[in-house]
Design an enzyme around this catalytic site. Sequence first.
Site, PDB file in Angstrom:
ATOM      1  N   ARG A 129     -33.748   3.043   6.496  1.00  0.00           N
ATOM      2  CA  ARG A 129     -32.536   2.300   6.723  1.00  0.00           C
ATOM      3  C   ARG A 129     -32.572   2.135   8.447  1.00  0.00           C
ATOM      4  O   ARG A 129     -32.215   1.086   9.025  1.00  0.00           O
ATOM      5  CB  ARG A 129     -31.322   2.598   6.387  1.00  0.00           C
ATOM      6  CG  ARG A 129     -31.093   2.216   4.905  1.00  0.00           C
ATOM      7  CD  ARG A 129     -29.529   2.614   4.454  1.00  0.00           C
ATOM      8  NE  ARG A 129     -29.410   2.274   3.237  1.00  0.00           N
ATOM      9  CZ  ARG A 129     -28.354   2.443   2.375  1.00  0.00           C
ATOM     10  NH1 ARG A 129     -27.322   3.102   3.010  1.00  0.00           N
ATOM     11  NH2 ARG A 129     -28.085   2.053   1.312  1.00  0.00           N
ATOM     12  N   GLY A 169     -24.574  -3.268  -3.341  1.00  0.00           N
ATOM     13  CA  GLY A 169     -23.625  -4.112  -3.761  1.00  0.00           C
ATOM     14  C   GLY A 169     -23.468  -5.378  -3.254  1.00  0.00           C
ATOM     15  O   GLY A 169     -23.108  -6.275  -3.691  1.00  0.00           O
ATOM     16  N   GLY A 174     -30.366  -0.365  -4.096  1.00  0.00           N
ATOM     17  CA  GLY A 174     -29.919   0.613  -5.235  1.00  0.00           C
ATOM     18  C   GLY A 174     -30.883   1.397  -5.816  1.00  0.00           C
ATOM     19  O   GLY A 174     -31.708   1.575  -5.431  1.00  0.00           O
ATOM     20  N   LYS A 233     -24.234  -0.785 -17.126  1.00  0.00           N
ATOM     21  CA  LYS A 233     -23.131  -1.690 -17.714  1.00  0.00           C
ATOM     22  C   LYS A 233     -23.011  -3.078 -17.570  1.00  0.00           C
ATOM     23  O   LYS A 233     -23.267  -3.545 -16.350  1.00  0.00           O
ATOM     24  CB  LYS A 233     -21.666  -1.071 -17.190  1.00  0.00           C
ATOM     25  CG  LYS A 233     -20.970   0.200 -17.812  1.00  0.00           C
ATOM     26  CD  LYS A 233     -19.718   0.377 -17.395  1.00  0.00           C
ATOM     27  CE  LYS A 233     -18.858  -0.467 -17.760  1.00  0.00           C
ATOM     28  NZ  LYS A 233     -18.688  -0.689 -19.219  1.00  0.00           N
TER      29      LYS A 233
END
Length: 412
Positions: A46, A389, A366, A207
């Site tokens: 990053r 996200g 992610g 999920k």
Amino acid sequence: MRSLDDLDVSGKRVLVRVDFNVPLAAEGEGEPQAGGGVPLVSDDTRIAAALATIEELRAGGARLVLVSHLGRPNGKRAAELSLAPVADRLRELTGAKVTLAPAVIGDEVTALAEELEEGDILVLENVRFEPGETSNDPELARALAALADLYVDDAFGVAHRAHASTEGIAHLLPSAAGRLLEREVQTLTGILEHPQHPLVAIVGGAKVADKIAVIERFLEVADVVMIGGAMCFPFLCAQGHAVGKSLCDDEDVEHARSALLRASDSHAPQPGRARLLVPNDLVIGERLATDAAHRVLDGVEVPAGWMGLDIGPKTVQRYASVIASAGTVFWNGPMGAFELEPFAAGTRAVAEAVASAKGLTVVGGGDSAAALAQFGLEGSVDHLSTGGGATLEFVEGRVLPGVSALQGAGVA
């Protein structure tokens, strides 16, 4: 969206919101830390991603004030979440004069900012040490704005957060997107609005509820949507298959049933309706553990007492074939419990297929980014998003506060 091309930075102090939320060596592992207990940055990806913006601003004669968060200190100072290791690594990467401020705001920080020479870098302490950061406190935003003449947001990873350093300050100074944030927005907009077809979306993870909006968006714009990971079991359950002990709850089954109804049931995609693929074989285990009994299941009827933990070899071959013929690929989410070797083959094979695809390849950060790194493929895709996200929310079509604040005329 305003960019660096819209700013004259020569001789100006520029506050740059970066995403230096990086892992630190030995953090939480109980191992000895280098430098007398001071941790080191264990993955500088990053930091490296922000260098294009940092170096362009320095070359333009700017004096830089960098602001970032690290971890979740919840508005309290925590020594183990200091940006000191980050400042050290940035100094090594740039060769610039890099100073770590003792705090986020205050008289001493103001003095250090005023002393900056062209090309110098001042790194503010962890902005989440300030309780007003996550609540977008206007007083904190004003105090940050007072440190600089211009504002640049290059932290796409937190663009979905309306925080003082990502949204509040953008209304107080002439502001623009950095090169990293600009590229993220352009790339993701491109695959959603004018992709090279076939557009193939690979969606995995745990999920369905967490990614149903992403799945639904790609059912509208993609040609094929392929499902993997634990979220495939609600889809299989909705089709009437037994799922054993696999992760599967009623809410996810309802989401999956809705997605199946919206998808095309033909082999040729219909306008606005993608073909949705689910696994046709699995790797199952008696429990989630490296030493658990496991086997390839020729089919998707999971026996009682077993749980699905990876896609099977037939599914891998089918998915890889679709990926190979894609004009654009978007991948977010692993195909199984790739952290455990018995259940890593599916994710590894998909990662390799994406890495070798001839079309444009975009990986949505992610766990997918972690998988690429684990298999040594992080440099083999066209765009590896820093968002996580933020990437998912952008794909869903949500307004990202950190992006919308940079649109329009801005501060005069």
